[in-house]
Design a protein around this motif. Structure first.
Motif, mmCIF file in Angstrom:
data_model
loop_
_atom_site.group_PDB
_atom_site.id
_atom_site.type_symbol
_atom_site.label_atom_id
_atom_site.label_comp_id
_atom_site.label_asym_id
_atom_site.label_seq_id
_atom_site.Cartn_x
_atom_site.Cartn_y
_atom_site.Cartn_z
ATOM 1 N N GLU A 81 -11.100 72.886 28.805
ATOM 2 C CA GLU A 81 -10.738 71.107 29.471
ATOM 3 C C GLU A 81 -12.738 70.783 29.729
ATOM 4 O O GLU A 81 -11.990 69.691 28.510
ATOM 5 C CB GLU A 81 -10.549 71.927 31.151
ATOM 6 C CG GLU A 81 -9.062 72.242 31.056
ATOM 7 C CD GLU A 81 -8.560 72.799 31.810
ATOM 8 O OE1 GLU A 81 -9.510 72.363 33.390
ATOM 9 O OE2 GLU A 81 -7.806 72.587 31.934
ATOM 10 N N LEU A 84 -12.726 70.513 25.746
ATOM 11 C CA LEU A 84 -11.553 68.651 24.938
ATOM 12 C C LEU A 84 -11.996 67.932 25.997
ATOM 13 O O LEU A 84 -12.115 66.633 25.279
ATOM 14 C CB LEU A 84 -10.379 69.826 25.582
ATOM 15 C CG LEU A 84 -9.700 70.658 24.515
ATOM 16 C CD1 LEU A 84 -8.648 71.008 25.790
ATOM 17 C CD2 LEU A 84 -9.313 70.958 23.312
ATOM 18 N N GLU A 85 -12.735 67.619 27.002
ATOM 19 C CA GLU A 85 -13.056 66.325 27.362
ATOM 20 C C GLU A 85 -14.373 65.755 26.250
ATOM 21 O O GLU A 85 -14.156 64.123 26.471
ATOM 22 C CB GLU A 85 -13.391 66.252 28.826
ATOM 23 C CG GLU A 85 -12.713 67.415 29.601
ATOM 24 C CD GLU A 85 -10.988 65.879 29.835
ATOM 25 O OE1 GLU A 85 -11.324 64.745 29.291
ATOM 26 O OE2 GLU A 85 -9.457 65.838 29.522
ATOM 27 N N LYS A 88 -13.161 64.423 23.627
ATOM 28 C CA LYS A 88 -11.474 62.990 23.832
ATOM 29 C C LYS A 88 -13.052 62.047 24.119
ATOM 30 O O LYS A 88 -13.182 60.701 23.809
ATOM 31 C CB LYS A 88 -11.134 63.106 24.962
ATOM 32 C CG LYS A 88 -10.350 61.687 25.047
ATOM 33 C CD LYS A 88 -9.431 61.741 26.052
ATOM 34 C CE LYS A 88 -7.949 60.141 26.524
ATOM 35 N NZ LYS A 88 -7.600 60.348 27.500
ATOM 36 N N TYR A 94 -7.278 63.534 21.691
ATOM 37 C CA TYR A 94 -7.925 65.425 22.246
ATOM 38 C C TYR A 94 -7.140 65.848 20.304
ATOM 39 O O TYR A 94 -6.344 64.764 19.821
ATOM 40 C CB TYR A 94 -6.962 66.047 23.487
ATOM 41 C CG TYR A 94 -7.198 65.862 24.910
ATOM 42 C CD1 TYR A 94 -8.596 66.085 25.215
ATOM 43 C CD2 TYR A 94 -7.014 64.571 25.108
ATOM 44 C CE1 TYR A 94 -8.725 65.540 26.462
ATOM 45 C CE2 TYR A 94 -7.121 64.294 26.994
ATOM 46 C CZ TYR A 94 -7.709 65.057 27.286
ATOM 47 O OH TYR A 94 -8.402 64.204 28.257
ATOM 48 N N TYR A 122 -1.548 76.103 23.826
ATOM 49 C CA TYR A 122 -1.650 74.473 23.458
ATOM 50 C C TYR A 122 -0.854 73.559 22.696
ATOM 51 O O TYR A 122 -0.427 73.745 22.150
ATOM 52 C CB TYR A 122 -3.234 74.264 22.734
ATOM 53 C CG TYR A 122 -3.624 72.648 22.741
ATOM 54 C CD1 TYR A 122 -4.634 72.249 23.758
ATOM 55 C CD2 TYR A 122 -3.968 72.495 21.107
ATOM 56 C CE1 TYR A 122 -4.817 71.116 23.526
ATOM 57 C CE2 TYR A 122 -4.555 71.319 21.252
ATOM 58 C CZ TYR A 122 -4.976 70.106 22.866
ATOM 59 O OH TYR A 122 -5.707 69.228 22.080
ATOM 60 N N GLN A 124 -0.681 68.971 22.702
ATOM 61 C CA GLN A 124 -1.895 67.219 22.368
ATOM 62 C C GLN A 124 -0.207 66.010 22.569
ATOM 63 O O GLN A 124 0.888 66.638 22.071
ATOM 64 C CB GLN A 124 -2.314 66.675 21.159
ATOM 65 C CG GLN A 124 -2.278 65.613 21.480
ATOM 66 C CD GLN A 124 -2.973 65.370 20.012
ATOM 67 O OE1 GLN A 124 -1.930 64.955 19.222
ATOM 68 N NE2 GLN A 124 -4.155 65.156 19.779
ATOM 69 N N TYR A 131 -2.973 66.907 27.290
ATOM 70 C CA TYR A 131 -2.612 68.177 26.836
ATOM 71 C C TYR A 131 -1.731 68.639 27.717
ATOM 72 O O TYR A 131 -2.080 68.256 29.008
ATOM 73 C CB TYR A 131 -4.093 68.180 26.308
ATOM 74 C CG TYR A 131 -4.749 68.963 26.860
ATOM 75 C CD1 TYR A 131 -5.111 70.328 28.258
ATOM 76 C CD2 TYR A 131 -5.792 67.769 27.321
ATOM 77 C CE1 TYR A 131 -5.987 70.516 28.334
ATOM 78 C CE2 TYR A 131 -6.492 68.286 28.408
ATOM 79 C CZ TYR A 131 -7.062 69.328 28.984
ATOM 80 O OH TYR A 131 -7.876 69.397 29.653
ATOM 81 N N LYS A 152 -4.146 69.941 32.164
ATOM 82 C CA LYS A 152 -4.546 68.525 31.776
ATOM 83 C C LYS A 152 -3.260 67.806 33.159
ATOM 84 O O LYS A 152 -3.481 66.654 33.851
ATOM 85 C CB LYS A 152 -5.106 67.170 31.545
ATOM 86 C CG LYS A 152 -5.549 65.994 31.753
ATOM 87 C CD LYS A 152 -6.371 65.129 30.553
ATOM 88 C CE LYS A 152 -6.582 63.661 31.446
ATOM 89 N NZ LYS A 152 -7.368 63.291 31.520
#
Length: 155
Positions: A81, A84-85, A88, A94, A122, A124, A131, A152
């Motif tokens: 996470e 991924l953040e 982004k 993402y 996973y 999107q 996601y 999220k």
């Protein structure tokens, strides 16, 4: 003083063992029998001790660390996470696939697998703005009780 007594007891056991082995080998030779494996008493004790230690370790692991896989998977989900953040922030959305977060980093080679070596689910959503990230859990089947959510936003 106890050391001397202990050594004398070991010498006594050695003497008894070698005497028994000599008599056994003589008997085998006289009767044309194959040699029987004879284990020294100290090695028997050592084998029993190792067996006891292994069984104790298995029992302790089962009762005290049975949720170890869940903890490790939750930690890995938290790492993913964060990655991924950061992605982004850099790209505005993402990634489409979870494998994209590896980005030629050898330390992230196995980051897309949970503790049980199952690939994370996973997906999107909302044009890359959200996601869904789920570990399939111990059984490796999605949408069962043992799934570990790290989403999220859930759909």
């Amino acid at each position: 003083m106890l050391d001397i007594i202990g050594e004398l007891l070991f010498w006594r056991e050695d003497y008894k063992f070698y005497k028994r082995r000599k008599a056994r080998r003589k008997f085998e030779a006289e009767n044309n029998l194959p040699k029987k494996l004879m284990v020294h008493p100290v090695w028997k004790f050592f084998g029993i001790f190792i067996g006891f230690v292994l069984i104790t370790k298995i029992i302790i692991t089962y009762f005290f660390f049975s949720d170890f896989g869940e903890k490790k998977t939750s930690e890995k989900i938290t790492k993913i996470e964060l990655i991924l953040e950061k992605g982004k922030k850099s790209f505005g959305i993402y990634p489409k696939k979870l494998n994209e977060i590896i980005r030629n980093n050898p330390l992230r080679k196995n980051i897309t697998n949970d503790y049980w070596k199952n690939e994370f689910f996973y997906e999107q959503t909302e044009n890359g703005l959200n996601y869904v990230l789920i570990s399939k859990g111990k059984d490796g089947i999605l949408k069962t009780e043992d799934d570990i959510n790290g989403n999220k936003n859930l759909p």
